[in-house]
Design an enzyme around this catalytic site. Structure first.
Site, PDB file in Angstrom:
ATOM      1  N   LYS A 179       4.146 -22.095 -10.307  1.00  0.00           N
ATOM      2  CA  LYS A 179       4.018 -21.331 -11.538  1.00  0.00           C
ATOM      3  C   LYS A 179       2.769 -21.811 -12.272  1.00  0.00           C
ATOM      4  O   LYS A 179       2.771 -22.854 -12.924  1.00  0.00           O
ATOM      5  CB  LYS A 179       5.235 -21.509 -12.451  1.00  0.00           C
ATOM      6  CG  LYS A 179       5.234 -20.488 -13.622  1.00  0.00           C
ATOM      7  CD  LYS A 179       6.063 -20.939 -14.785  1.00  0.00           C
ATOM      8  CE  LYS A 179       5.335 -21.890 -15.704  1.00  0.00           C
ATOM      9  NZ  LYS A 179       4.154 -21.271 -16.397  1.00  0.00           N
ATOM     10  N   GLU A 253       2.729 -35.458 -14.433  1.00  0.00           N
ATOM     11  CA  GLU A 253       1.353 -35.868 -14.734  1.00  0.00           C
ATOM     12  C   GLU A 253       1.020 -35.277 -16.085  1.00  0.00           C
ATOM     13  O   GLU A 253       0.784 -34.082 -16.220  1.00  0.00           O
ATOM     14  CB  GLU A 253       0.404 -35.371 -13.635  1.00  0.00           C
ATOM     15  CG  GLU A 253      -0.926 -36.109 -13.610  1.00  0.00           C
ATOM     16  CD  GLU A 253      -1.906 -35.610 -14.636  1.00  0.00           C
ATOM     17  OE1 GLU A 253      -2.026 -36.265 -15.711  1.00  0.00           O
ATOM     18  OE2 GLU A 253      -2.554 -34.592 -14.397  1.00  0.00           O
ATOM     19  N   CYS A 288      -7.136 -34.441 -19.183  1.00  0.00           N
ATOM     20  CA  CYS A 288      -6.071 -35.382 -19.535  1.00  0.00           C
ATOM     21  C   CYS A 288      -6.506 -36.842 -19.466  1.00  0.00           C
ATOM     22  O   CYS A 288      -6.006 -37.674 -20.223  1.00  0.00           O
ATOM     23  CB  CYS A 288      -4.853 -35.152 -18.637  1.00  0.00           C
ATOM     24  SG  CYS A 288      -5.208 -35.329 -16.874  1.00  0.00           S
ATOM     25  N   GLU A 389      -3.636 -36.782 -28.550  1.00  0.00           N
ATOM     26  CA  GLU A 389      -4.607 -36.158 -27.649  1.00  0.00           C
ATOM     27  C   GLU A 389      -5.286 -34.988 -28.351  1.00  0.00           C
ATOM     28  O   GLU A 389      -4.619 -34.081 -28.854  1.00  0.00           O
ATOM     29  CB  GLU A 389      -3.877 -35.677 -26.387  1.00  0.00           C
ATOM     30  CG  GLU A 389      -4.783 -35.379 -25.226  1.00  0.00           C
ATOM     31  CD  GLU A 389      -4.002 -35.118 -23.945  1.00  0.00           C
ATOM     32  OE1 GLU A 389      -4.556 -35.376 -22.867  1.00  0.00           O
ATOM     33  OE2 GLU A 389      -2.849 -34.661 -24.018  1.00  0.00           O
TER      34      GLU A 389
END
Length: 484
Positions: A179, A253, A288, A389
């Site tokens: 997906k 992750e 990331c 982040e």
């Protein structure tokens, strides 16, 4: 702005295509212009059920393929990806605004991952245990595929995520249902067509772009035996809760807030070039594991800041398909609004000093999804900007006086995906590598995520590994057989 034609994206269940899905549709906007360029069908629970049904029908056949035959099919898929690097780069620009050089680099990396894991197909083995047992027992372990793996990837760099997840899952003998994010459907769709061309059996691979409902249906499906997810911690917590209901394992992750420790005993010019290239110059900071917190020894702090500003001023911002552009747009207007809110709070709270950028781009880019490349100094290590982040073209510069302070600040976030050390002192590098709370440490260089080395985080950055033997072991389970 780019006027290249946008391809369509379909639901691809095995070798069958569907232009409609039970999850509705998504209007994909060109990330540069904000103009609608495609209507994407979205999967729902109905399409997940169909993809699982197709996988169940073929999974034993795929598992029984000889290692050499499976190796050759995955290797062919890798060659097809490599032969189409330019097209994947074009699609990446249309998908999420990735500048062409970065898109070509990521496509090449994805091909490398396929090459590497194709080679594992005929090297998977178990272990024989001691036969000197007085009870006369002979035991061995044998690796087996799970069966069906649910793979959920986020929008930044979808092709590299496919290489990191699909290639080892297939090499281990699993079927996969992917997906992708509806925000970036084009590169995954082209990849799905190459899977067929590579000769992967009908039903082994399905691609279901969709939203939250499709992801939840995939995670909850009782015949999907493991989940591999790349995304953020909020979604990951929900996935873990759903997996817990069935005791289903998962690889996560997630994000990062990586620190890069810069000492005066190294090539400062090269370190500054890397700092800008791998924060602002890679997907406009939308990665990331990028070293977004540059921690600089106080003796060189001011010198480094001036060098960073000069380098950043040389970066061209604009259309990702234009010659020389290093910084493209953010993924959408929501990202712009979120990041600008963070920058406004830096100003109002005094948690840092914006020495470059900090505004939306003007001129021809005014009103579009662009933020000026931004450098912030005098950052409060406990502030929002240093703990959360950002996912945009923003580099933080923090000052430290000694190694202990550097480690304390570097380890002060809940993340632990990557860390970077810039020093020519080998003893210092090895000592700090042990002390930094991180799944990976990179010394005197940019991020090095290789197919042959494990990659993965700690804490809020998730768990499980991608890459190396550890990466394929995530898609295998070991059965012990004992014979009296």
């Amino acid at each position: 702005m780019t006027d290249a034609p946008a391809p369509s994206a379909l639901l691809r269940i095995g070798n069958d295509d569907y232009s409609e899905g039970s999850g509705g549709t998504y209007t994909h906007l060109n990330p540069v212009t904000g103009i609608a360029q495609a209507t994407i069908p979205l999967a729902g629970a109905k399409e997940v059920d169909l993809a699982v049904e197709r996988a169940l029908a073929v999974k034993e056949e795929w598992r029984r393929w000889t290692p050499e035959r499976r190796r050759d099919a995955i290797a062919k898929l890798g060659r097809l990806v490599r032969e189409n690097v330019a097209e994947f780069a074009r699609l990446g620009a249309l998908d999420g605004g990735t500048p062409l050089p970065s898109g070509m680099h990521m496509a090449t990396l994805s091909a490398d991952w396929h090459d590497y894991y194709a080679g594992w197909c005929d090297k998977l083995d178990g272990q024989m245990y001691s036969t000197f047992d007085t009870r006369g027992t002979f035991s061995y372990s044998a690796p087996e595929p799970y069966g069906i793996i649910g793979i959920i990837i986020t929008w930044n760099g979808p092709l590299i995520s496919l290489g990191m997840k699909v290639a080892p899952a297939l090499a281990a003998g699993n079927c996969v249902i992917v997906k992708p994010a509806e925000l970036t459907p084009f590169a995954p769709d082209f990849y799905a067509r190459l899977v067929r061309e590579a000769g992967i059996p009908d039903g082994v691979f399905s691609l279901l772009p969709g939203g939250i409902d499709a992801g939840e249906a995939l995670v909850r499906h009782e015949d999907v035996e493991k989940i591999s997810f790349t995304g953020g911690p909020i979604a990951a917590r929900k996935i873990l809760a759903m997996c817990a209901e069935q005791m289903k394992p998962a690889v996560l992750e997630l994000g990062g807030k990586s620190a890069s420790l810069l000492f005066p005993d190294t090539d400062i010019d090269a370190a500054c070039e890397r700092a800008i290239q791998w924060t602002i110059g890679v997907m406009a900071g939308q990665g990331c594991s990028l070293p977004t917190r540059l921690m600089v020894h106080e003796s060189i702090h001011d010198e480094v800041v001036q060098k960073l500003i000069a380098i950043t001023n040389g970066y061209k911002v604009g259309d990702p398909m234009a010659e020389g552009v290093r910084v493209g747009p953010l993924i959408n207007s929501a990202a712009v609004t979120r990041i600008m809110g963070m920058l406004d709070r830096v100003r109002s709270e005094g948690s840092g000093k914006i020495v470059l950028g900090g505004q939306r781009c003007g001129g021809p880019l005014e009103g579009l999804n662009y933020i000026e490349p931004t450098i912030i100094t005098d950052v409060d290590p406990a502030s929002e900007i240093a703990q959360v982040e950002i996912f945009g073209p923003v580099l933080l510069v923090l000052k430290f006086s000694d190694e202990d302070e550097a480690v304390r600040i570097a380890n002060s976030t809940k993340y632990g995906l990557a860390a970077y050390i810039q020093t020519d002192n080998l003893k210092r590098a090895l000592t700090l590598a042990e002390r930094l709370k991180s799944g990976g440490v990179y010394v005197n260089g940019a991020q090095q995520i290789h197919p042959f080395t494990p990659f993965g985080g700690l804490g809020v950055s998730g768990f499980g590994k991608e890459g190396g033997r550890a990466g394929i072991d995530e898609f295998l389970r070991y059965k012990t057989v004992s014979i009296a």
